[in-house]
Design a protein around this motif. Structure first.
Motif, mmCIF file in Angstrom:
data_model
loop_
_atom_site.group_PDB
_atom_site.id
_atom_site.type_symbol
_atom_site.label_atom_id
_atom_site.label_comp_id
_atom_site.label_asym_id
_atom_site.label_seq_id
_atom_site.Cartn_x
_atom_site.Cartn_y
_atom_site.Cartn_z
ATOM 1 N N ASN A 95 0.815 -1.208 0.000
ATOM 2 C CA ASN A 95 0.000 0.000 0.000
ATOM 3 C C ASN A 95 0.850 1.260 0.000
ATOM 4 O O ASN A 95 0.633 2.185 0.792
ATOM 5 C CB ASN A 95 -0.932 -0.008 1.213
ATOM 6 C CG ASN A 95 -2.061 0.985 1.063
ATOM 7 O OD1 ASN A 95 -2.464 1.310 -0.045
ATOM 8 N ND2 ASN A 95 -2.552 1.483 2.188
ATOM 9 N N PRO A 97 2.633 4.582 -2.129
ATOM 10 C CA PRO A 97 2.200 5.436 -3.230
ATOM 11 C C PRO A 97 2.941 5.122 -4.525
ATOM 12 O O PRO A 97 3.980 4.458 -4.516
ATOM 13 C CB PRO A 97 2.556 6.839 -2.729
ATOM 14 C CG PRO A 97 3.647 6.635 -1.746
ATOM 15 C CD PRO A 97 3.372 5.317 -1.093
ATOM 16 N N ASN B 30 -9.832 9.178 -0.759
ATOM 17 C CA ASN B 30 -9.341 9.269 0.606
ATOM 18 C C ASN B 30 -7.821 9.272 0.717
ATOM 19 O O ASN B 30 -7.276 9.201 1.816
ATOM 20 C CB ASN B 30 -9.922 8.133 1.469
ATOM 21 C CG ASN B 30 -9.592 6.762 0.921
ATOM 22 O OD1 ASN B 30 -9.047 6.633 -0.165
ATOM 23 N ND2 ASN B 30 -9.920 5.732 1.678
ATOM 24 N N SER B 31 -7.150 9.312 -0.423
ATOM 25 C CA SER B 31 -5.694 9.491 -0.409
ATOM 26 C C SER B 31 -5.360 10.771 -1.158
ATOM 27 O O SER B 31 -5.891 11.012 -2.246
ATOM 28 C CB SER B 31 -4.988 8.311 -1.079
ATOM 29 O OG SER B 31 -5.099 7.151 -0.307
ATOM 30 N N TYR B 48 2.128 12.352 1.617
ATOM 31 C CA TYR B 48 0.793 11.896 1.278
ATOM 32 C C TYR B 48 -0.013 11.575 2.527
ATOM 33 O O TYR B 48 0.557 11.272 3.590
ATOM 34 C CB TYR B 48 0.808 10.727 0.283
ATOM 35 C CG TYR B 48 1.176 9.365 0.830
ATOM 36 C CD1 TYR B 48 2.514 8.998 0.972
ATOM 37 C CD2 TYR B 48 0.191 8.425 1.126
ATOM 38 C CE1 TYR B 48 2.847 7.731 1.420
ATOM 39 C CE2 TYR B 48 0.531 7.168 1.570
ATOM 40 C CZ TYR B 48 1.871 6.816 1.713
ATOM 41 O OH TYR B 48 2.204 5.559 2.158
ATOM 42 N N ASN B 50 -3.577 9.506 4.033
ATOM 43 C CA ASN B 50 -4.669 8.547 3.897
ATOM 44 C C ASN B 50 -5.693 8.884 4.973
ATOM 45 O O ASN B 50 -5.343 8.979 6.155
ATOM 46 C CB ASN B 50 -4.194 7.104 4.083
ATOM 47 C CG ASN B 50 -3.592 6.518 2.822
ATOM 48 O OD1 ASN B 50 -3.688 7.102 1.747
ATOM 49 N ND2 ASN B 50 -2.958 5.368 2.951
ATOM 50 N N ASN B 51 -6.936 9.074 4.542
ATOM 51 C CA ASN B 51 -7.999 9.413 5.491
ATOM 52 C C ASN B 51 -7.596 10.588 6.389
ATOM 53 O O ASN B 51 -7.786 10.540 7.613
ATOM 54 C CB ASN B 51 -8.362 8.189 6.338
ATOM 55 C CG ASN B 51 -8.911 7.062 5.492
ATOM 56 O OD1 ASN B 51 -9.771 7.267 4.634
ATOM 57 N ND2 ASN B 51 -8.399 5.860 5.718
ATOM 58 N N SER B 94 -5.174 13.086 -6.083
ATOM 59 C CA SER B 94 -5.985 12.298 -5.157
ATOM 60 C C SER B 94 -6.373 10.967 -5.790
ATOM 61 O O SER B 94 -6.325 10.794 -7.014
ATOM 62 C CB SER B 94 -7.230 13.067 -4.711
ATOM 63 O OG SER B 94 -8.199 13.162 -5.743
ATOM 64 N N ALA B 97 -7.962 5.066 -2.083
ATOM 65 C CA ALA B 97 -6.910 4.147 -1.660
ATOM 66 C C ALA B 97 -7.229 2.722 -2.086
ATOM 67 O O ALA B 97 -8.374 2.285 -2.000
ATOM 68 C CB ALA B 97 -6.731 4.210 -0.147
ATOM 69 N N GLN B 103 -5.206 7.457 -10.097
ATOM 70 C CA GLN B 103 -4.810 8.678 -9.387
ATOM 71 C C GLN B 103 -4.931 9.853 -10.342
ATOM 72 O O GLN B 103 -4.488 9.773 -11.494
ATOM 73 C CB GLN B 103 -3.370 8.542 -8.900
ATOM 74 C CG GLN B 103 -2.816 9.761 -8.188
ATOM 75 C CD GLN B 103 -1.475 9.481 -7.555
ATOM 76 O OE1 GLN B 103 -1.306 8.531 -6.796
ATOM 77 N NE2 GLN B 103 -0.495 10.317 -7.853
#
Lengths: 110, 114
Positions: A95, A97, B30-31, B48, B50-51, B94, B97, B103
């Protein structure tokens, strides 16, 4: 960890074909391809999710060789509108990027 | 959908001034990612979320850079004080996820520090 793209730059005449390669030293989850025109943001083209997968977007297609940890972008019968810089973004397990290559600058001339 | 929204599109400021860049991600994503692009260094990931939680800020060049995401629809990248070497195009992107998701990038903010 950054993928290696080749060639760095290529010049084509309209109607010619080109191949852009993206190689990783690590096992990949997926490969994402983007095109960026001068002064604009990168635009998403396609995503390849598993080995052997091929996709197409107009006359642009791509393949993903999971075993070789590489992806190739094929541009056939190039048009002037294809000019820009093409980036591959690689996704790795865990997970994490996307990691983007340095890009391949493609110029299509009349 | 409006896509990722960034403001301002262009910013010219003097060295030493504070600069704040803003980003609104695509609704439902959510990313969120902040990138910097220069000719020399290409596209660099700065940080970056996440949430709304910062996950990795190892790409932030110095303590002069900070980023926040107070809610799911807004993020800021602040540079204080700014320096000429910070001149670049800053992109926000964005994504939902997950492994199979695309993206999308915002239009970018071109920052010039004189």
């Amino acid at each position: 960890q950054q993928p290696v793209q080749s060639p760095q730059a290529v010049i084509l005449r309209e109607g010619e074909d080109a191949v852009i390669n993206c190689s990783s030293s690590k096992a990949l989850y997926s490969v994402h391809w983007y095109r960026q025109k001068h002064g604009e943001a990168p635009v998403f083209l396609m995503i390849l999710l598993k080995g052997g997968e091929q996709k197409g977007h107009e006359k642009i297609s791509a393949s993903f060789n999971e075993k070789k940890q590489q992806s190739s972008l094929y541009l056939t019968a190039s048009q002037l509108s294809y000019s820009g810089t093409y980036f591959c973004g690689t996704e790795y397990p865990g997970n994490t990027p996307l990691v983007f290559g340095k890009g391949t600058r493609l110029s299509v001339i009349a | 959908d409006a896509g990722v929204i960034q403001s301002p599109r262009h910013e010219v400021t003097e060295m030493g001034q504070e600069v704040t860049l803003r980003c609104k991600p695509i609704s439902g994503h959510n990313s969120l990612f902040w990138y910097r692009q220069t000719m020399m260094r290409g596209l660099e990931l700065l940080i970056y979320f996440n949430n709304n939680v910062p996950i990795d800020d190892s790409g932030m060049p110095e303590d002069r850079f900070s980023a926040k995401m107070p809610n799911a629809s807004f993020s800021t990248l602040k540079i204080q004080p700014s320096e000429p070497r910070d001149s670049a195009v800053y992109f926000c992107a964005s994504r939902l996820a997950g492994r199979f998701n695309e993206q999308y990038f915002g239009p970018g903010t071109r920052l010039t520090v004189t």
